[in-house]
Design an enzyme around this catalytic site. Structure first.
Site, PDB file in Angstrom:
ATOM      1  N   LEU A  24      -8.629  57.007 -22.377  1.00  0.00           N
ATOM      2  CA  LEU A  24      -8.822  58.455 -22.281  1.00  0.00           C
ATOM      3  C   LEU A  24     -10.005  58.907 -23.135  1.00  0.00           C
ATOM      4  O   LEU A  24     -10.349  60.085 -23.151  1.00  0.00           O
ATOM      5  CB  LEU A  24      -7.545  59.178 -22.734  1.00  0.00           C
ATOM      6  N   LYS A  74     -11.460  44.270 -31.585  1.00  0.00           N
ATOM      7  CA  LYS A  74     -11.620  44.974 -32.865  1.00  0.00           C
ATOM      8  C   LYS A  74     -11.955  44.042 -34.039  1.00  0.00           C
ATOM      9  O   LYS A  74     -12.598  44.469 -34.982  1.00  0.00           O
ATOM     10  CB  LYS A  74     -10.354  45.773 -33.197  1.00  0.00           C
ATOM     11  N   ASP A 110      -9.449  54.642 -37.718  1.00  0.00           N
ATOM     12  CA  ASP A 110      -7.995  54.774 -37.482  1.00  0.00           C
ATOM     13  C   ASP A 110      -7.274  55.168 -38.780  1.00  0.00           C
ATOM     14  O   ASP A 110      -6.359  55.993 -38.759  1.00  0.00           O
ATOM     15  CB  ASP A 110      -7.397  53.450 -36.974  1.00  0.00           C
TER      16      ASP A 110
HETATM   17  P1  NAP Z   1      -0.697  44.647 -32.661  1.00  0.00           P
HETATM   18  O1  NAP Z   1      -1.822  44.366 -33.588  1.00  0.00           O
HETATM   19  O2  NAP Z   1      -0.453  43.781 -31.498  1.00  0.00           O
HETATM   20  O3  NAP Z   1       0.639  44.686 -33.575  1.00  0.00           O
HETATM   21  C1  NAP Z   1       1.884  44.950 -32.983  1.00  0.00           C
HETATM   22  C2  NAP Z   1       2.946  45.112 -34.071  1.00  0.00           C
HETATM   23  O4  NAP Z   1       4.156  45.531 -33.438  1.00  0.00           O
HETATM   24  C3  NAP Z   1       3.287  43.831 -34.812  1.00  0.00           C
HETATM   25  O5  NAP Z   1       3.716  44.152 -36.106  1.00  0.00           O
HETATM   26  C4  NAP Z   1       4.439  43.262 -33.974  1.00  0.00           C
HETATM   27  O6  NAP Z   1       5.329  42.460 -34.719  1.00  0.00           O
HETATM   28  C5  NAP Z   1       5.174  44.526 -33.614  1.00  0.00           C
HETATM   29  N1  NAP Z   1       5.891  44.411 -32.346  1.00  0.00           N
HETATM   30  C6  NAP Z   1       5.367  44.242 -31.122  1.00  0.00           C
HETATM   31  N2  NAP Z   1       6.340  44.205 -30.186  1.00  0.00           N
HETATM   32  C7  NAP Z   1       7.521  44.351 -30.865  1.00  0.00           C
HETATM   33  C8  NAP Z   1       8.887  44.386 -30.462  1.00  0.00           C
HETATM   34  N3  NAP Z   1       9.235  44.260 -29.190  1.00  0.00           N
HETATM   35  N4  NAP Z   1       9.830  44.548 -31.426  1.00  0.00           N
HETATM   36  C9  NAP Z   1       9.475  44.684 -32.737  1.00  0.00           C
HETATM   37  N5  NAP Z   1       8.196  44.648 -33.165  1.00  0.00           N
HETATM   38  C10 NAP Z   1       7.224  44.484 -32.248  1.00  0.00           C
HETATM   39  O7  NAP Z   1      -0.810  46.121 -32.052  1.00  0.00           O
HETATM   40  P2  NAP Z   1      -1.444  47.399 -32.781  1.00  0.00           P
HETATM   41  O8  NAP Z   1      -2.875  47.496 -32.465  1.00  0.00           O
HETATM   42  O9  NAP Z   1      -1.011  47.371 -34.192  1.00  0.00           O
HETATM   43  O10 NAP Z   1      -0.733  48.598 -32.000  1.00  0.00           O
HETATM   44  C11 NAP Z   1       0.651  48.861 -32.161  1.00  0.00           C
HETATM   45  C12 NAP Z   1       0.960  50.224 -31.561  1.00  0.00           C
HETATM   46  O11 NAP Z   1       0.404  51.242 -32.389  1.00  0.00           O
HETATM   47  C13 NAP Z   1       0.331  50.470 -30.190  1.00  0.00           C
HETATM   48  O12 NAP Z   1       1.159  49.977 -29.168  1.00  0.00           O
HETATM   49  C14 NAP Z   1       0.233  51.982 -30.143  1.00  0.00           C
HETATM   50  O13 NAP Z   1       1.443  52.495 -29.656  1.00  0.00           O
HETATM   51  C15 NAP Z   1       0.102  52.358 -31.602  1.00  0.00           C
HETATM   52  N6  NAP Z   1      -1.286  52.821 -31.933  1.00  0.00           N
HETATM   53  C16 NAP Z   1      -1.520  54.143 -31.927  1.00  0.00           C
HETATM   54  C17 NAP Z   1      -2.773  54.616 -32.250  1.00  0.00           C
HETATM   55  C18 NAP Z   1      -3.042  56.092 -32.248  1.00  0.00           C
HETATM   56  O14 NAP Z   1      -4.213  56.480 -32.348  1.00  0.00           O
HETATM   57  N7  NAP Z   1      -2.029  56.916 -32.161  1.00  0.00           N
HETATM   58  C19 NAP Z   1      -3.809  53.716 -32.575  1.00  0.00           C
HETATM   59  C20 NAP Z   1      -3.528  52.344 -32.569  1.00  0.00           C
HETATM   60  C21 NAP Z   1      -2.270  51.899 -32.231  1.00  0.00           C
HETATM   61  P3  NAP Z   1       5.109  40.874 -34.882  1.00  0.00           P
HETATM   62  O15 NAP Z   1       4.158  40.692 -36.032  1.00  0.00           O
HETATM   63  O16 NAP Z   1       6.473  40.380 -35.183  1.00  0.00           O
HETATM   64  O17 NAP Z   1       4.561  40.374 -33.577  1.00  0.00           O
END
Ligand code: NAP
Length: 294
Positions: A24, A74, A110
Site C-alpha cells: 500500500l 531488509k 520502523d
Molecule cells: P519475522 O521477522 O518473520 O518474525 C516473526 C515473529 O513472529 C517471530 O518472533 C516468530 O517466532 C513469531 N511467529 C511467527 N508465527 C508465529 C506463530 N504462529 N505463533 C507464535 N509466534 C509466531 O516477521 P516480522 O517482520 O517481525 O513481522 C511480524 C509481524 O509484525 C508482521 O506479520 C506484521 O503483522 C507486523 N508488522 C507491522 C508493521 C507495521 O508497520 N505496523 C511493520 C512490520 C511488521 P519464532 O522466532 O518462534 O519463529
C-alpha cells in the site's frame, strides 16, 4: 493509477520487495506527493533475491532519490549500502535507503515510527515492556523502546533461541537495560507480564488467517496498555480481549503510516500530513482487503 503529472523532471522513489504487488506504500506516498504538489512518483519493484544487488546498483545509476526495502530484502540490502544510521545498525535491518551525492545510506524508520505512534498514548521512559515476538518487527520495537528509555523488556517468543539472540543485541547496545526471555506457554512469562505496563505484539498472530491471540487472554489486566503491530483486522483477537478487560489499546496502522512519513521526509525534506496519509491507507485497506506489508 494514471500517469498524469509524470514528466521528464519527475523524481523517482519506490519499494523493493518480493512479492510486493500487495504493498500500500505506492498509494500512500503518491497521494501525498500529489496533495502537496511535489514532483515525485513512487513505484513498486518486485525483485527476486538473486537480483537485489543489481537492482540497488540500477537505482543508483538511474538517479532515484531513494527507496523502501521490504521482505525479504531488509537485511540483505545492507551489503549494497555505503553507510547505515545508528538505528539501522542496532536493528541489523534497513527499510529506507536514501541516494545522495553518489552515496547510498540505509535507515530503519520502523523503530521511530512505532515510538512516534505509541507515545501518543503513553510515554515509554522508565516503563517495563512485555514484547511478544523476536523477529524483525520486534527488533525495531525493542530498539525504539530502548531509545525511548524503557527500564525493562521481557521478550516472550515461540522459539527461545531467537528471543535470546535479541536479548544479546539489546544487552550489547543498552547495558543498563533489564532483559529477560521466555515462551508464551511458560509460567515465568505469566508472572512477568503482571509486572509490565506495556504489552506489544510483534508477531503475525492475530492477522487475518493467522489464528487467535499470541498470549492467553487471562494474562491481561485493566492496567495494561496493549499495542498490536498487526493492523488487519483493525481489532485483532488480542486487542478485542484487551478492550473487553478495560485496557487501552492501539493497532499497528499508525506505525505503518509513521515509518512511511519518516521515509517521505528523508527523501523530500518535506513533512507530510500524517492524518491524510492514514486516511489514504485506511481507504486503500478497506477497498483492497490487502494483506499486511509496508
Ligand atoms: P519475522 O521477522 O518473520 O518474525 C516473526 C515473529 O513472529 C517471530 O518472533 C516468530 O517466532 C513469531 N511467529 C511467527 N508465527 C508465529 C506463530 N504462529 N505463533 C507464535 N509466534 C509466531 O516477521 P516480522 O517482520 O517481525 O513481522 C511480524 C509481524 O509484525 C508482521 O506479520 C506484521 O503483522 C507486523 N508488522 C507491522 C508493521 C507495521 O508497520 N505496523 C511493520 C512490520 C511488521 P519464532 O522466532 O518462534 O519463529
Amino acid at each position: 493509477m494514471t500517469t498524469d503529472g509524470v514528466r521528464a523532471s519527475t523524481q523517482m522513489v519506490g519499494i523493493l520487495g518480493w512479492p510486493v504487488r500487495h504493498s500500500l506504500s505506492p498509494v500512500m506516498h503518491n497521494s501525498e506527493f500529489r496533495r502537496l504538489g511535489l514532483d515525485y512518483v513512487y513505484l513498486a519493484w518486485e525483485v527476486a533475491p538473486e537480483f537485489l544487488e543489481q537492482a540497488a546498483r540500477g537505482l543508483r545509476a538511474l538517479g532515484a532519490v531513494g527507496y523502501n526495502v521490504t521482505i525479504p530484502h531488509k537485511q540483505a540490502i545492507v551489503t549494497c549500502l555505503d553507510e547505515l544510521s545508528a538505528e539501522a545498525k542496532m536493528i541489523g535491518a534497513v527499510n529506507v535507503v536514501c541516494l545522495k551525492d553518489g552515496r547510498a545510506i540505509g535507515y530503519n524508520t520502523d523503530a521511530a515510527g512505532w515510538r512516534d505512534d505509541i507515545e501518543q498514548d503513553i510515554p515509554l521512559a522508565g516503563r517495563s515492556l512485555f514484547l511478544i515476538g523476536a523477529g524483525g518487527a520486534a527488533r525495531a520495537v525493542a530498539v525504539g523502546a530502548c531509545l525511548a528509555g524503557v527500564r525493562r523488556i521481557v521478550i516472550c517468543n515461540r522459539r527461545y533461541e531467537t528471543a535470546e539472540a535479541l536479548a544479546e543485541i539489546l544487552h550489547h547496545h543498552f547495558p543498563k537495560l533489564q532483559v529477560e526471555c521466555g515462551g508464551p506457554t511458560s509460567g515465568e512469562c505469566h508472572q512477568r507480564i503482571r509486572e509490565c505496563e506495556v504489552i506489544v505484539n510483534a508477531t503475525p498472530v492475530g492477522m487475518a488467517g493467522h489464528g487467535g491471540s499470541p498470549i492467553p487472554a487471562e494474562w491481561l489486566a485493566p492496567t495494561h496498555y496493549v499495542y498490536d503491530t498487526v493492523y488487519t483486522p483493525a481489532e485483532t483477537p488480542l486487542l478485542r480481549a484487551a478492550r473487553e478487560r478495560g485496557c487501552k489499546t492501539r493497532n499497528g496502522i499508525g506505525m505503518l503510516v509513521r515509518q512511511g512519513a519518516r521515509a517521505f521526509r528523508l527523501w523530500t525534506g518535506v513533512d507530510p500530513d500524517i492524518t491524510e496519509m492514514e486516511k489514504t491507507l485506511v481507504r486503500a485497506l478497506t477497498s483492497s482487503g490487502s494483506p499486511e506489508g509496508t
